[in-house]
Write a protein that holds these residues in place. Sequence first.
Motif, mmCIF file in Angstrom:
data_model
loop_
_atom_site.group_PDB
_atom_site.id
_atom_site.type_symbol
_atom_site.label_atom_id
_atom_site.label_comp_id
_atom_site.label_asym_id
_atom_site.label_seq_id
_atom_site.Cartn_x
_atom_site.Cartn_y
_atom_site.Cartn_z
ATOM 1 N N CYS A 50 58.498 38.192 15.987
ATOM 2 C CA CYS A 50 57.717 39.194 15.059
ATOM 3 C C CYS A 50 56.161 38.918 15.565
ATOM 4 N N ALA A 51 55.786 38.154 16.249
ATOM 5 C CA ALA A 51 54.395 38.093 16.811
ATOM 6 C C ALA A 51 53.422 37.760 15.604
ATOM 7 N N THR A 52 54.003 37.592 14.481
ATOM 8 C CA THR A 52 52.810 37.467 13.238
ATOM 9 C C THR A 52 52.282 36.196 12.949
ATOM 10 N N CYS A 53 52.235 35.211 14.086
ATOM 11 C CA CYS A 53 51.700 33.995 14.289
ATOM 12 C C CYS A 53 50.877 33.956 15.418
ATOM 13 N N HIS A 54 50.454 34.832 15.979
ATOM 14 C CA HIS A 54 49.616 35.165 17.250
ATOM 15 C C HIS A 54 48.059 34.397 17.089
ATOM 16 N N VAL A 55 48.081 33.484 17.960
ATOM 17 C CA VAL A 55 46.716 32.944 18.032
ATOM 18 C C VAL A 55 46.135 33.026 19.531
ATOM 19 N N GLU A 56 44.619 32.880 19.729
ATOM 20 C CA GLU A 56 44.163 32.752 21.036
ATOM 21 C C GLU A 56 43.901 31.439 21.307
ATOM 22 N N VAL A 81 45.273 41.538 22.702
ATOM 23 C CA VAL A 81 45.645 40.376 23.276
ATOM 24 C C VAL A 81 44.982 39.931 24.178
ATOM 25 N N SER A 82 44.785 38.623 24.456
ATOM 26 C CA SER A 82 43.954 38.121 25.520
ATOM 27 C C SER A 82 44.656 37.269 26.550
ATOM 28 N N ASP A 83 44.057 36.876 27.481
ATOM 29 C CA ASP A 83 44.544 36.059 28.523
ATOM 30 C C ASP A 83 45.114 34.773 28.075
ATOM 31 N N ASN A 84 44.579 34.304 26.929
ATOM 32 C CA ASN A 84 44.878 33.027 26.290
ATOM 33 C C ASN A 84 45.742 33.075 24.924
ATOM 34 N N SER A 85 46.527 34.352 24.896
ATOM 35 C CA SER A 85 47.158 34.593 23.621
ATOM 36 C C SER A 85 48.353 33.873 23.664
ATOM 37 N N VAL A 101 42.137 23.996 20.353
ATOM 38 C CA VAL A 101 41.324 24.789 19.446
ATOM 39 C C VAL A 101 42.112 26.431 19.618
ATOM 40 N N VAL A 102 42.268 26.640 18.633
ATOM 41 C CA VAL A 102 43.145 28.055 18.137
ATOM 42 C C VAL A 102 42.065 28.999 17.269
#
Length: 108
Positions: A50-56, A81-85, A101-102
Amino acid sequence: MKDAITIYVEQDNGDRIELEAPLDMNLSVMEVLKANEFPVQAVCGGMAICATCHVEVLESHGELPEMSDDEAYMLETLPLVSDNSRLSCQLRLKEDMEGLVVRIMPEA
């Protein structure tokens, strides 16, 4: 072996909130965020669908688990989205993640 590690959640204003994350329960970063009442929906319950927990991931002092094809696919569907997602449900806590750290990413 340590009983817990410290992870941090960076807020929009740059402040970092410190969280103690136990290592004896095989928790994911998503589960720690939800337990501390952060706004993570995690609709699928940690199945990477679902991607609803997306963090960087802003800082990581240890090696993070390799991204699965399912996680990469879900991240490709997101507008921000970032390279660190990463999906926080796919980041199982381990001792070398001390100091992680997120930043919780917005859904749209």
